[in-house]
Design an enzyme around this catalytic site. Structure first.
Site, short mmCIF file in Angstrom:
data_model
loop_
_atom_site.label_atom_id
_atom_site.label_comp_id
_atom_site.label_asym_id
_atom_site.label_seq_id
_atom_site.Cartn_x
_atom_site.Cartn_y
_atom_site.Cartn_z
N ASP A 13 0.82 -1.22 0.00
CA ASP A 13 0.00 0.00 0.00
C ASP A 13 0.85 1.27 0.00
O ASP A 13 0.46 2.29 0.55
CB ASP A 13 -0.96 0.04 1.21
CG ASP A 13 -1.75 -1.24 1.35
OD1 ASP A 13 -2.29 -1.69 0.32
OD2 ASP A 13 -1.83 -1.79 2.46
N LYS A 16 2.22 2.25 -5.01
CA LYS A 16 2.90 1.75 -6.22
C LYS A 16 2.06 2.03 -7.47
O LYS A 16 2.60 2.35 -8.53
CB LYS A 16 3.14 0.23 -6.12
CG LYS A 16 4.09 -0.15 -5.03
CD LYS A 16 4.20 -1.66 -4.89
CE LYS A 16 2.91 -2.30 -4.44
NZ LYS A 16 2.49 -1.97 -3.07
N GLY A 17 0.74 1.91 -7.32
CA GLY A 17 -0.15 2.10 -8.47
C GLY A 17 0.04 3.48 -9.08
O GLY A 17 0.23 3.63 -10.30
N GLY A 40 -4.52 -3.92 -4.37
CA GLY A 40 -5.50 -2.97 -4.83
C GLY A 40 -4.78 -1.69 -5.15
O GLY A 40 -4.43 -0.93 -4.27
N HIS A 41 -4.47 -1.48 -6.42
CA HIS A 41 -3.74 -0.28 -6.79
C HIS A 41 -4.73 0.81 -7.18
O HIS A 41 -5.56 0.62 -8.05
CB HIS A 41 -2.79 -0.57 -7.96
CG HIS A 41 -1.66 -1.47 -7.58
ND1 HIS A 41 -0.74 -1.92 -8.49
CD2 HIS A 41 -1.30 -1.97 -6.40
CE1 HIS A 41 0.14 -2.69 -7.86
NE2 HIS A 41 -0.18 -2.73 -6.60
N GLN A 228 1.99 -5.83 -3.09
CA GLN A 228 2.39 -5.89 -1.67
C GLN A 228 3.78 -5.26 -1.49
O GLN A 228 4.15 -4.40 -2.29
CB GLN A 228 2.34 -7.33 -1.13
CG GLN A 228 0.92 -7.89 -1.03
CD GLN A 228 0.48 -8.65 -2.26
OE1 GLN A 228 1.26 -9.31 -2.92
NE2 GLN A 228 -0.79 -8.56 -2.58
N GLY A 306 -11.29 -2.40 2.41
CA GLY A 306 -11.82 -1.29 3.20
C GLY A 306 -11.35 -1.33 4.65
O GLY A 306 -11.75 -0.49 5.46
N LEU A 336 4.14 12.38 0.83
CA LEU A 336 4.82 13.39 1.65
C LEU A 336 3.79 14.37 2.21
O LEU A 336 3.88 14.81 3.36
CB LEU A 336 5.84 14.15 0.77
CG LEU A 336 6.66 15.19 1.51
CD1 LEU A 336 7.63 14.52 2.48
CD2 LEU A 336 7.43 16.08 0.53
P1 GDP Z 1 -0.54 0.49 -3.82
O1 GDP Z 1 -1.23 -0.82 -3.67
O2 GDP Z 1 0.89 0.44 -3.41
O3 GDP Z 1 -0.73 1.09 -5.18
O4 GDP Z 1 -1.22 1.50 -2.81
P2 GDP Z 1 -2.78 1.81 -2.61
O5 GDP Z 1 -3.39 2.15 -3.89
O6 GDP Z 1 -3.40 0.73 -1.78
O7 GDP Z 1 -2.71 3.05 -1.63
C1 GDP Z 1 -2.19 4.25 -1.98
C2 GDP Z 1 -3.26 5.31 -1.82
O8 GDP Z 1 -2.64 6.55 -1.67
C3 GDP Z 1 -4.17 5.46 -3.02
O9 GDP Z 1 -5.44 5.85 -2.59
C4 GDP Z 1 -3.50 6.59 -3.83
O10 GDP Z 1 -4.41 7.33 -4.63
C5 GDP Z 1 -2.97 7.43 -2.74
N1 GDP Z 1 -1.73 8.15 -3.03
C6 GDP Z 1 -0.66 7.72 -3.76
N2 GDP Z 1 0.34 8.62 -3.71
C7 GDP Z 1 -0.12 9.64 -2.93
C8 GDP Z 1 0.46 10.85 -2.45
O11 GDP Z 1 1.61 11.18 -2.74
N3 GDP Z 1 -0.31 11.63 -1.64
C9 GDP Z 1 -1.58 11.29 -1.27
N4 GDP Z 1 -2.23 12.12 -0.48
N5 GDP Z 1 -2.15 10.15 -1.69
C10 GDP Z 1 -1.42 9.34 -2.50
#
Ligand code: GDP
Length: 442
Positions: A13, A16-17, A40-41, A228, A306, A336
């Site tokens: 989380d 990465k997405g 879940g990206h 992950q 969720g 950040l």
């Molecule tokens: P992943 O599985 O690694 O892609 O991560 P997730 O999608 O589960 O969680 C990342 C969440 O943080 C998502 O809702 C993104 O839209 C959000 N996000 C990603 N980068 C940033 C950021 O720099 N700032 C903020 N506020 N949200 C971010």
């Protein structure tokens, strides 16, 4: 000279997405190498949010080829649903999506096994997402799996399902399952599910190993998309509270059939703080009001389930472990902006265990559980960094914090994310240009 792996450097989380979506703008191929639909990206594009579970993030770029590699476990129903969801959003999903023939399938009985195993484990449960991913990987290792190629051959498919079900019935028979669940143990039911998805999935089934090798040989820009994070890696993570696949570089190469010499660089994505979902030790976890502030500022609720994520300070000991076992070339620091309203920010620089200072990450979780974080405190910037696009636009204290993370991890930051949108990104070092500067591996 253009294969870049992008993987999670914490407990998943990390965002990465968003990072892969940003990089995919300059890539030709994006390939997922492990995990299942538990990832879940979340990607925000022109203010619209897309949640991807199995399909590589590159799908949002019409010219990018997307590969679901052999190391992934695919729930065929979930994949069909995701393809239909994307098409309904106007996203093109056709020739641009390939699913490997060697990829294993998650069958209905895997989900029943997953739920019952967690129940039986009680307080020792892992906290899985209950999607049958662990049991599908277990069957793969036990040589009892059903692969995508089997889906296309009715005779082999029937045989594979029969062999596997004979064992599953005996295991689950002793547990006692509901009438509804017993359907999942019926050969006809499983076959019917496969027939239903066959027509939609068949056009995407390909020899993805050959495809990715050809792409690498012809100099295409390829992103390897991790799911992950390394602290959840089956071997290098906080076992047994880990995922059932190899999330690091080893998983990327074996999961795609990519020779190691073809991989040019590895980027680790880490949040400016830490989160963890499910059970397992988390030395820098913040309880109470401050943790809640991070959770709500960061929107830290699982994209797939969720579930509220546990939140804590950046853990440089864990980060160094991840860097050491994956050989990261550079870091991407995300979220950040979530730290904008903290007057003081802590970073864990070492652990303390029974009066001794530890600077490396213990293998034993009962030891890790007893470790107390030793913090270095940094002054917060108390001003918005949200949407900043240049290093110079960041407040002095935010720059100081990022430089401290570089010092404490020993790695340079290549990209910084300051918001969920594609544009909310600071490029310190161009990852693709950096690949060109490197010597090929032998
Ligand atoms: P992943 O599985 O690694 O892609 O991560 P997730 O999608 O589960 O969680 C990342 C969440 O943080 C998502 O809702 C993104 O839209 C959000 N996000 C990603 N980068 C940033 C950021 O720099 N700032 C903020 N506020 N949200 C971010």
């Amino acid at each position: 000279m253009s294969v870049l792996a992008v993987l999670g450097g914490q407990w998943g989380d990390e965002g990465k997405g968003k990072v892969i979506d940003w990089l995919a703008e300059r890539a030709d191929v994006v390939a997922r190498y492990q995990g299942g639909a538990n990832a879940g990206h979340t990607v925000v594009l022109n203010g619209k949010q897309y949640i991807l579970h199995l399909v590589p993030t590159g799908i949002l770029h019409p010219d990018v080829r997307c590969i679901i590699g052999s190391g992934v476990v695919v729930d065929p129903l979930a994949l069909v649903e995701e393809i239909q969801y994307l098409r309904a959003q106007g996203v093109e999903v056709g020739e641009n999506l390939a699913v490997g023939k060697r990829t294993h399938l998650i069958m209905p009985y895997h989900k029943v096994l997953d739920a019952h195993m967690e129940d039986l484990l009680g307080v020792n449960r892992i906290g899985t997402t209950g999607r049958g991913i662990g049991p599908a990987y277990s069957d793969k290792a036990a040589r009892l799996g059903v692969r995508v190629s089997d889906l296309l051959d009715e005779k082999i498919l029937t045989e594979r399902i029969r062999v596997c079900l004979a064992l599953k019935r005996r295991i689950l028979g002793g547990i006692g399952i509901s009438k509804e669940e017993s359907q999942a143990l019926d050969e006809g039911y499983n076959l019917e599910m496969c027939r239903k998805v066959r027509e939609i999935l068949a056009p995407h089934v390909r020899d993805t190993e050959a495809e990715i090798q050809e792409a690498a040989e012809s100099g295409k820009r390829i992103l390897l998309e991790g799911a992950q994070g390394v602290l959840l890696d089956l071997d290098m993570g906080t076992y047994p509270y880990v995922t059932s696949s190899n999330t690091g570089v080893g998983g990327a190469l074996s999961g795609l059939g990519l020779p190691y010499g073809k991989l040019n660089a590895v980027l680790g994505v880490m949040k400016a703080y830490c989160t963890r979902v499910g059970q397992g030790p988390f030395p820098t976890e913040i309880h109470g009001e401050e943790g809640e502030r991070l959770r709500s500022a960061g929107g830290e609720y699982g994209a797939t389930t969720g579930r509220p994520r546990r939140c804590g300070w950046f853990d440089a000991v864990a980060a160094r472990h991840c860097i050491r076992v994956t050989g990261l070339d550079g870091l991407v620091i995300t979220k950040l902006d979530v730290m904008d309203n903290h007057a003081a920010i802590q970073v864990c620089v070492a652990y303390e265990l029974e009066g001794k200072r530890l600077t490396s990450f213990p293998a034993e979780i009962n030891v890790l559980e007893r470790c107390k974080p030793v913090y270095e405190e940094f002054p917060g910037w108390m001003t918005s960094t949200s949407g900043a696009r240049e290093w110079e636009a960041l407040p002095q204290r935010a720059r100081g914090y990022l430089s401290a993370l570089e010092r404490l991890t020993g790695k340079k930051i290549w990209l910084i994310s300051t918001g969920p949108g594609r544009e909310d990104t600071i490029q310190v070092k161009d990852p693709f240009a950096a690949l060109q500067e490197r010597e090929p591996r032998p």
